[in-house]
Design an enzyme around this catalytic site. Structure first.
Site, PDB file in Angstrom:
ATOM      1  N   CYS A 116       0.809  -1.229   0.000  1.00 32.64           N
ATOM      2  CA  CYS A 116       0.000   0.000   0.000  1.00 32.64           C
ATOM      3  C   CYS A 116       0.841   1.277   0.000  1.00 32.64           C
ATOM      4  O   CYS A 116       0.298   2.373  -0.137  1.00 32.64           O
ATOM      5  CB  CYS A 116      -0.959   0.002   1.178  1.00 32.64           C
ATOM      6  N   HIS A 256      -3.399   7.460   2.890  1.00 32.96           N
ATOM      7  CA  HIS A 256      -3.798   6.170   2.327  1.00 32.96           C
ATOM      8  C   HIS A 256      -5.170   5.791   2.878  1.00 32.96           C
ATOM      9  O   HIS A 256      -5.449   5.975   4.065  1.00 32.96           O
ATOM     10  CB  HIS A 256      -2.754   5.113   2.705  1.00 32.96           C
ATOM     11  N   ASN A 286     -10.267   0.333  -0.156  1.00 30.62           N
ATOM     12  CA  ASN A 286      -8.804   0.428  -0.227  1.00 30.62           C
ATOM     13  C   ASN A 286      -8.339  -0.071  -1.597  1.00 30.62           C
ATOM     14  O   ASN A 286      -8.407  -1.262  -1.883  1.00 30.62           O
ATOM     15  CB  ASN A 286      -8.205  -0.420   0.898  1.00 30.62           C
TER      16      ASN A 286
END
Ligand code: UT7
Length: 331
Positions: A116, A256, A286
């Site tokens: 990520c 994020h 996500n």
């Protein structure tokens, strides 16, 4: 002599049309909209349904959106960096295919994988090439088809992830705008908590690994959550202190999009009001490497030249960090 900085000069984005809502997930696994919303902030996510299409499909769309909006000639692009945890294939750089498809025929290209944090680390790489004077136009794309590595019978992961892509162009700036500072970290302790166990060099694909569902994302959510909350907040606070920034100086946090509670904790630590925190987790979930550029894509019109922006990410590995950038243009 004036230092050349690396500024973002254009943004593009793409999400697939198909919407997977919490309501539909309720029919697939033992979960409910209330649990997902309160624990994560997610309401729906986008899924790439086109057959025989992978991450490159998403990346090409995002890059083409950027090229169409900016009018940049793809032949002038020097370097295409694709941040992704889900390449089209384990071998053959997906970036090479993407570069060819968008007409960046004079560019070299490669993939960058840091889970990520891929896009955040990619910002560091892309801007270094510009600051050094080596290249003039670097296209950084963050794209992931997370639905290709998710087990839709596992309620602990299938509610979280979605597919998408975003792209930014880095170019030299002589006004001191663009990339200012970074604080990037890793800790290998993380790989036991967030991983795809099989399909790599330790455990190649076999009948056994398929039977055991070891090609899907495994996450010990609680442990990852603890590390993510403290580390993302720490680095964001630290980069503010190091650059003498107060909460009033910061125009935007670009965090994020893994969990709204992690984002809120980071914003609290920085002393930021909600209206300075970019958020689209409710719409996309996500999207791994795509979260940061998709935020820029969604908020581009609100950004003003000179805005102080703090980016922050946390991901598998563990990998995490924060980047401070001054926005370079008004839309
Ligand atoms: O982007 C890369 C980095 N990743 C992250 O930053 C993700 C970090 N982790 C998280 O965001 C959260 O840990 C999750 C959203 C993954 C999970 O939330 P949580 O508050 O940590 O829940 P939990 O795992 O502690 O589970 C609490 C309860 C459990 O039941 P019991 O044992 O208390 O009876 C789970 O079985 O919730 C249950 N549960 C669910 N219930 C309904 C787990 N998943 C679900 C679900 N629906 N989808």
């Amino acid at each position: 002599m004036k230092k050349t900085t690396a500024a973002i000069t254009a943004v593009g984005g793409y999400v697939p049309d198909f919407v997977l809502s919490n309501k539909v997930l309720e029919t697939m696994v033992d979960t409910n909209d209330e649990w997902i919303t309160t624990r994560t902030g997610i309401k729906e996510r986008r899924i790439l349904k086109e057959e025989n299409q992978g991450t490159s499909f998403l990346a090409i769309k995002a890059a083409q959106d950027l090229l169409n909006k900016s009018g940049v000639d793809p032949k002038e692009i020097d370097f295409v960096l694709l941040a992704t945890a889900t390449p089209d294939m384990p071998v053959a750089a997906t970036a090479a295919f993407v570069a060819s498809e968008i007409g960046a025929t004079n560019a070299f290209s490669y993939d960058l994988q840091a889970a990520c944090s891929s896009f955040l680390y990619g910002m560091s790489t892309a801007s270094s090439y510009i600051e050094s004077g080596r290249y003039k136009k670097v296209l950084l794309i963050g794209a992931d088809k997370m639905s290709s590595i998710i087990d839709y019978t596992d309620r602990t992961t299938c509610i979280i992830f979605g597919d998408g892509a975003g792209a930014v162009l880095f170019e030299p700036n002589e006004e001191g705008l663009g990339f200012q500072d970074e604080y990037l970290r890793t800790d290998g302790i993380g790989r036991q908590f967030l991983k795809i166990e099989a399909g790599g060099s330790i455990l190649p694909a076999s009948e056994e690994t398929i039977k055991n569902k070891q090609h899907y994302v495994y996450q010990d959510g609680k442990s990852v959550f603890k590390f993510a909350v403290s580390n993302m907040a720490d680095v964001s606070g630290l980069i503010m202190d190091r650059n003498g920034l107060t909460h009033e100086d910061v125009s935007w946090l670009v965090p994020h999009q893994a969990n709204k509670r992690i984002i809120d904790a980071t914003a609290n630590r920085m002393g930021l009001d909600k209206d300075k925190v970019m958020m689209n987790i409710h719409r996309y979930g996500n999207t791994t490497s795509a979260t940061l550029p998709l935020l820029l894509h969604d908020y581009e019109k609100q950004l003003k030249k000179g805005d102080n922006i703090i980016f922050a990410a946390f991901g598998g590995g563990f990998t995490w960090g924060s980047i401070y950038l001054k926005w370079a243009y008004n839309s």
